[in-house]
Design a protein around this motif. Structure first.
Motif, PDB file in Angstrom:
ATOM      1  N   LEU A  22       0.844  -1.180   0.000  1.00 42.88           N
ATOM      2  CA  LEU A  22       0.000   0.000   0.000  1.00 42.88           C
ATOM      3  C   LEU A  22       0.888   1.241   0.000  1.00 42.88           C
ATOM      4  O   LEU A  22       1.788   1.371   0.819  1.00 42.88           O
TER       5      LEU A  22
ATOM      6  N   ALA B 247       1.144   5.712  -1.218  1.00 41.28           N
ATOM      7  CA  ALA B 247       0.463   6.941  -1.610  1.00 41.28           C
ATOM      8  C   ALA B 247       0.439   6.992  -3.141  1.00 41.28           C
ATOM      9  O   ALA B 247       1.362   6.510  -3.798  1.00 41.28           O
TER      10      ALA B 247
ATOM     11  N   SER C 282      -5.023   6.044  -1.259  1.00 46.14           N
ATOM     12  CA  SER C 282      -4.113   4.917  -1.087  1.00 46.14           C
ATOM     13  C   SER C 282      -4.221   4.009  -2.306  1.00 46.14           C
ATOM     14  O   SER C 282      -5.303   3.796  -2.831  1.00 46.14           O
TER      15      SER C 282
END
Length: 151
Positions: free
Chosen positions: A106, A108, A122
């Motif tokens: 995960l 940005a 996300s």
């Protein structure tokens, strides 16, 4: 049901450490890739080429082009429409999202216009999908099986 990394490693005669998330994703996305690996298992040179190619192309799916991200999103919308625009239950959504939030993949979102347009917060670095939206759609799945569901 998808074979485990250990089963794939045993079948190919490779150490489990060579069965990376990128390799599993490639196998999941390309139905012939596992067959190619199986055909090359006795040829170290060809196996090395296939594995190296997978590692090189899996560096960062978020770096996918805008047309590729739009293509993937369009296919997801078509699958969602085919389901009658259903969404998973709140419990399933919470479970899926928790798996994503705990995942090392995960990240940005990049500055890609698709992410800016959708307001993505996300993103899965393996498939490039915005996790909060994908987790709601019943026809979607984690690219490496972390949701614990079959499609």
């Amino acid at each position: 049901m998808n074979p485990s990394p250990a089963a794939i490693a045993a079948e190919l005669g490779l150490p489990v450490s060579r069965i990376t998330d990128a390799l599993l994703l490639k196998i999941a996305e390309d139905e012939l890739f596992l067959h190619h690996l199986e055909m090359c298992r006795t040829d170290e040179r060809l196996m090395s080429i296939l594995l190296r190619e997978t590692e090189a192309t899996a560096a960062s799916p978020q770096g996918q082009s805008t047309p590729e991200l739009l293509r993937r999103a369009s296919l997801a919308v078509v699958r969602w429409a085919s389901s009658g625009f259903r969404k998973v239950s709140q419990a399933a959504y919470d479970r899926r999202l928790a798996a994503c939030l705990a995942c090392e993949h995960l990240v940005a979102p990049t500055e890609n216009p698709v992410y800016r347009f959708t307001g993505a917060r996300s993103v899965c670095n393996l498939c490039g999908c915005e996790t909060r939206r994908k987790a709601r759609l019943p026809a979607e799945a984690c690219p490496i099986g972390r949701w614990g569901e079959e499609r």
